[in-house]
Design an enzyme around this catalytic site. Sequence first.
Site, mmCIF file in Angstrom:
data_model
loop_
_atom_site.group_PDB
_atom_site.id
_atom_site.type_symbol
_atom_site.label_atom_id
_atom_site.label_comp_id
_atom_site.label_asym_id
_atom_site.label_seq_id
_atom_site.Cartn_x
_atom_site.Cartn_y
_atom_site.Cartn_z
ATOM 1 C CG ASP A 44 47.994 38.894 47.385
ATOM 2 O OD1 ASP A 44 47.074 39.278 48.123
ATOM 3 O OD2 ASP A 44 48.777 39.677 46.814
ATOM 4 C CG ASP A 71 47.434 40.931 38.210
ATOM 5 O OD1 ASP A 71 46.380 41.264 38.799
ATOM 6 O OD2 ASP A 71 48.087 41.711 37.491
ATOM 7 C CG ASN A 98 39.866 39.393 51.235
ATOM 8 O OD1 ASN A 98 39.223 40.247 51.837
ATOM 9 N ND2 ASN A 98 41.196 39.424 51.171
ATOM 10 C CE1 TYR A 180 36.299 48.684 47.172
ATOM 11 C CE2 TYR A 180 34.525 49.902 48.221
ATOM 12 C CZ TYR A 180 35.469 48.893 48.252
ATOM 13 O OH TYR A 180 35.571 48.084 49.366
ATOM 14 C CE LYS A 184 34.710 45.245 47.308
ATOM 15 N NZ LYS A 184 35.181 43.889 47.630
#
Length: 268
Positions: A44, A71, A98, A180, A184
């Site tokens: 993360d 990052d 994720n 987005y 995806k």
Amino acid sequence: MSAHVRERFGFTGRTVLLTGAAGHLGRTLADAFAELGASLLLVDRDHDALAALANALRDAHGATVTAHACDLEDERARQALVTALLAARTPLHTVVNNAAFVGTSALAGWAVPFEQQTTDTWRRAIEVNLTAPFELVRGLLPLLRATPGANIVNIGSIYGALGPDWALYADTPMANPAAYAASKGGLLQLTRWLATTCAPAIRVNAVSPGGIARGQPDAFVERYVARTPLARMASEADLAGAVTFLASDLAAYITGQVLAVDGGWSAW
């Protein structure tokens, strides 16, 4: 549950790499894998949140946890992460992609009408949501190929396969940016492409969540729930079972699939 099934659903002796680990869904997935016995490589960009999560998992489950602050929007940082993981030569059973660029209503060019959405935010979303998984999987192939039963689980979205219902967003600050959805959608197709390309050594699947309850405006929630067969929004816990199942040996004959965990949203 027979011992045979318990064995196939366990992760003792297995290492799971989880990106976006300090986020809402990431924390829940990390806890689920740790409870099932996995050793964790957590990634993360939030160093402090990542360190706190790692300590909490050690305390709660006695888990072996290694934290990597990275990052994933930064190509050099991604390359450094892959180099460090390859150098460690840790057998890698599962990669869970994720981490996601989801923006905020305050981000310029994001939660605005289509004609005002900017190329900069488009590129940022593609970089995190699609390019980062591509580079991580490509770079970590030697570790995955060397590990029996290795697999990848990508976290997609129903909006990677379906168009938005704009009536849900009326009179709220919420939006559904093109970047987005496109990123995806690309991740779901990358899942299928990798599944046939990396077979038979590595399985590749995806989970596509429906809307997860995170304090959205009441008007949005009411409309969303009314349109969902199971009559509620998802929780992070709803996703944990699907992700751990696909990563486990119970799913040993499943690859190239996108599992919608959406309360029936896509069944209409």
